[in-house]
Motif scaffolding. Structure first.
Motif, PDB file in Angstrom:
ATOM      1  N   UNK A 222      50.042  28.738  79.175  1.00 25.29           N
ATOM      2  CA  UNK A 222      50.543  29.991  79.724  1.00 25.29           C
ATOM      3  C   UNK A 222      49.519  31.095  79.623  1.00 25.29           C
ATOM      4  N   UNK A 223      48.807  31.145  78.502  1.00 26.26           N
ATOM      5  CA  UNK A 223      47.763  32.154  78.341  1.00 26.26           C
ATOM      6  C   UNK A 223      46.560  31.863  79.233  1.00 26.26           C
ATOM      7  N   UNK A 224      46.168  30.572  79.350  1.00 26.19           N
ATOM      8  CA  UNK A 224      45.057  30.221  80.227  1.00 26.19           C
ATOM      9  C   UNK A 224      45.346  30.601  81.677  1.00 26.19           C
ATOM     10  N   UNK A 225      46.618  30.487  82.075  1.00 26.51           N
ATOM     11  CA  UNK A 225      46.994  30.796  83.449  1.00 26.51           C
ATOM     12  C   UNK A 225      47.022  32.297  83.704  1.00 26.51           C
ATOM     13  N   UNK A 226      47.674  33.061  82.839  1.00 27.21           N
ATOM     14  CA  UNK A 226      47.929  34.477  83.123  1.00 27.21           C
ATOM     15  C   UNK A 226      47.093  35.451  82.301  1.00 27.21           C
ATOM     16  N   UNK A 227      46.391  34.951  81.278  1.00 33.69           N
ATOM     17  CA  UNK A 227      45.514  35.822  80.506  1.00 33.69           C
ATOM     18  C   UNK A 227      46.236  36.986  79.862  1.00 33.69           C
ATOM     19  N   UNK A 228      45.659  38.161  79.961  1.00 29.84           N
ATOM     20  CA  UNK A 228      46.204  39.346  79.291  1.00 29.84           C
ATOM     21  C   UNK A 228      47.446  39.915  79.960  1.00 29.84           C
ATOM     22  N   UNK A 229      47.895  39.308  81.057  1.00 29.46           N
ATOM     23  CA  UNK A 229      49.130  39.753  81.710  1.00 29.46           C
ATOM     24  C   UNK A 229      50.374  39.343  80.925  1.00 29.46           C
ATOM     25  N   UNK A 230      50.249  38.339  80.033  1.00 30.48           N
ATOM     26  CA  UNK A 230      51.413  37.797  79.341  1.00 30.48           C
ATOM     27  C   UNK A 230      52.009  38.841  78.403  1.00 30.48           C
ATOM     28  N   UNK A 231      53.332  38.744  78.235  1.00 31.03           N
ATOM     29  CA  UNK A 231      54.053  39.652  77.335  1.00 31.03           C
ATOM     30  C   UNK A 231      55.073  38.840  76.546  1.00 31.03           C
ATOM     31  N   UNK A 232      56.107  39.487  76.049  1.00 26.78           N
ATOM     32  CA  UNK A 232      57.094  38.800  75.219  1.00 26.78           C
ATOM     33  C   UNK A 232      58.003  37.857  75.972  1.00 26.78           C
ATOM     34  N   UNK A 233      57.897  37.804  77.306  1.00 24.05           N
ATOM     35  CA  UNK A 233      58.739  36.928  78.115  1.00 24.05           C
ATOM     36  C   UNK A 233      57.939  36.479  79.323  1.00 24.05           C
ATOM     37  N   UNK A 234      57.416  35.255  79.293  1.00 21.05           N
ATOM     38  CA  UNK A 234      56.525  34.783  80.344  1.00 21.05           C
ATOM     39  C   UNK A 234      57.213  34.699  81.700  1.00 21.05           C
ATOM     40  N   UNK A 235      58.534  34.515  81.710  1.00 20.98           N
ATOM     41  CA  UNK A 235      59.223  34.421  83.001  1.00 20.98           C
ATOM     42  C   UNK A 235      59.169  35.740  83.765  1.00 20.98           C
ATOM     43  N   UNK A 236      58.958  36.848  83.060  1.00 23.33           N
ATOM     44  CA  UNK A 236      58.944  38.151  83.733  1.00 23.33           C
ATOM     45  C   UNK A 236      57.701  38.357  84.589  1.00 23.33           C
ATOM     46  N   UNK A 237      56.645  37.516  84.397  1.00 25.30           N
ATOM     47  CA  UNK A 237      55.426  37.685  85.195  1.00 25.30           C
ATOM     48  C   UNK A 237      55.250  36.565  86.221  1.00 25.30           C
ATOM     49  N   UNK A 238      56.240  35.682  86.344  1.00 17.19           N
ATOM     50  CA  UNK A 238      56.169  34.675  87.397  1.00 17.19           C
ATOM     51  C   UNK A 238      56.251  35.353  88.757  1.00 17.19           C
ATOM     52  N   UNK A 239      55.745  34.666  89.792  1.00 13.56           N
ATOM     53  CA  UNK A 239      55.726  35.232  91.140  1.00 13.56           C
ATOM     54  C   UNK A 239      57.131  35.678  91.545  1.00 13.56           C
ATOM     55  N   UNK A 240      57.296  36.969  91.728  1.00 18.32           N
ATOM     56  CA  UNK A 240      58.620  37.571  91.840  1.00 18.32           C
ATOM     57  C   UNK A 240      59.415  37.050  93.035  1.00 18.32           C
TER      58      UNK A 240
END
Length: 471
Positions: free
Chosen positions: A308-326
């Protein structure tokens, strides 16, 4: 007369006539020769347990998976962001082993203390109190105080976890409804208030057996969510030459450690699950219910966190589903599934504090008011968790703070203290290896508590991490 060994009764020239039927028809005369001994059978707590609604091995496995494999997995990419993938991978495995070992300590000592005190089962707090009661004489006076401390630590820990659950549920539904109906423009805190109604209903369930279907359904929904997340994170992982991706800085490690501890720890649910098992002997051991569940948990956490970190880098937060393609249907399904999964898990997490608090007031109340007390107490506690979630909306920092302060104390420090006290009189092992091991676990938990809480509070207040000089 020869002194009888411990746990045996020496009998000389003893004749006994015993009636073996209530009507006195069948009589038997038992003669015991001089010097013959009758050995007392060792008390086995498992043989004396009478559980009204026992759980099967599968039901217990479901509960353990759900208690450890929950909202924390969504924060694992954020945890890896605070450590880097190399330290994060190794650290996740080590923390998983330590957490599992501490559960082993607690269950094993609880069983030994049940034998010693001749009771069929003990709660977490009762085990801790009994360790002091039957431990070194100088510490026996601390038995009741330590038991009360653990009880209230459990309450605080699982109330904190429930607050995190409320925020995750609200965030999931906020993203989905806000995307399809942007005109609503509702704040996440309003969603917290709306979901309070189903949470109150789930909070009224008072028996673990009746929570099994909810835990099973939550696990299915969580697996669907994880499958969708993996389909995103394994697709087109971008290359990177950033050295920080392998190790960040020592200043950020407390957030990593406290997040992983929060994610993995389910120690407050362990004793209720083990005590309610139909076959409790299968809880520990190899493979055992505990080892199977924790192996699954550690593996999934490492995979989701690293990739998950390799994919999204510093965009990740406490809930990875919140940054999936909306706009993707898959992303919308994932958010709905995880929201419902956490909603159905709320009852299991809520069981621990509500049960403890009710038992504190049960003895001073008229039994005819117990039902209404249950309802009012559980409703007030649910409302309290919602209120805290509204006041502290920073999800990732709330997770780190709860993990640092509560789960590190409850899941690591207390089991280490209990084993030291229980084994103090001659059972600390070769070269005191148990003492050394438990001191190291205790020190680790204290460092995680102080540094993780400080870092979390600093970011909550100032909105910026503390940078370590020279890094």
């Amino acid at each position: 007369m020869t002194k009888s060994p411990k746990n045996s009764i020496g009998l000389d020239n003893f004749n006994s006539t015993a009636n073996l039927a209530d009507n006195g028809v069948f009589q038997s005369t038992i003669s015991i020769s001089p010097g013959e001994e009758v050995n007392e059978k060792e008390y086995d707590p498992y043989d004396h347990r009478q559980v009204e609604h026992p759980n099967s091995d599968f039901g217990s496995l479901v509960h353990l998976l759900k208690s450890s494999l929950g909202s924390g997995i969504l924060a694992m990419p954020n945890a890896i962001k605070n450590s880097g993938i190399v330290f994060g991978a190794v650290g996740t495995f080590i923390i998983g082993v330590v957490c599992t070992h501490c559960v082993h300590i607690l269950v094993k000592i609880s069983h030994e203390l049940c034998k010693e005190s001749k009771v069929p089962s003990m709660t977490f707090a009762e085990t801790c109190g009994a360790a002091f009661k039957y431990g070194p004489k100088r510490l026996r006076c601390a038995s009741n105080g330590f038991r009360l401390f653990v009880d209230w630590a459990l309450v605080a820990t699982y109330i904190g976890a429930a607050c995190v659950y409320v925020m995750l549920i609200a965030e999931s539904f906020h993203d989905v409804i806000g995307y399809h109906y942007p005109e609503t423009n509702w704040d996440k805190r309003l969603y917290c208030a709306i979901i309070m109604i189903p949470l109150i209903l789930l909070g009224q369930i008072r028996n673990l057996k009746y929570l099994v279907p909810f835990s099973a359904l939550a696990n299915v929904l969580l697996l669907i969510t994880l499958a969708i997340i993996m389909s995103y994170i394994f697709a087109d992982i971008p290359p990177t030459d950033d050295k920080e991706i392998y190790f960040t800085s020592a200043a950020k490690l407390p957030l990593f450690i406290s997040t992983v501890i929060f994610a993995m720890e389910g120690i407050g649910v362990v004793m209720p699950v083990e005590n309610d098992m139909k076959n409790p002997r299968r809880f520990l051991g190899c493979p055992g219910v505990l080892n199977i569940s924790m192996s699954v948990v550690v593996t999934l956490y490492a995979i989701i966190g690293i990739f998950g970190y390799l994919k999204y880098g510093n965009l990740v937060n406490g809930n990875i589903t919140s940054i999936l393609e909306e706009g993707d249907i898959q992303a919308q399904v994932a958010k709905i599934c995880i929201g419902l999964a956490i909603l159905f898990t709320y009852g299991l997490q809520f069981y621990v504090p509500s049960d403890i608090i009710f038992k504190k007031i049960e003895s001073v109340q008229n039994p005819k008011y117990h039902n209404i007390t249950h309802i009012v107490l559980r409703t007030v506690l649910v409302a309290f968790t919602v209120a805290i979630a509204v006041v502290v909306p920073q999800l990732d920092l709330l997770i780190s703070f709860v993990g640092a302060v509560f789960f590190s104390t409850l899941g690591l420090l207390i089991p280490a203290i209990v084993e030291i006290v229980h084994c103090w009189d001659g059972n600390l092992g070769f070269f005191y290896w148990r003492l050394i091991k438990d001191v190291l676990i205790g020190l680790f938990s204290i460092v995680a508590l102080v540094s993780g809480a400080y870092q979390s509070l600093n970011e909550m207040i100032n909105g910026a991490p503390i940078e370590e000089p020279g890094i």
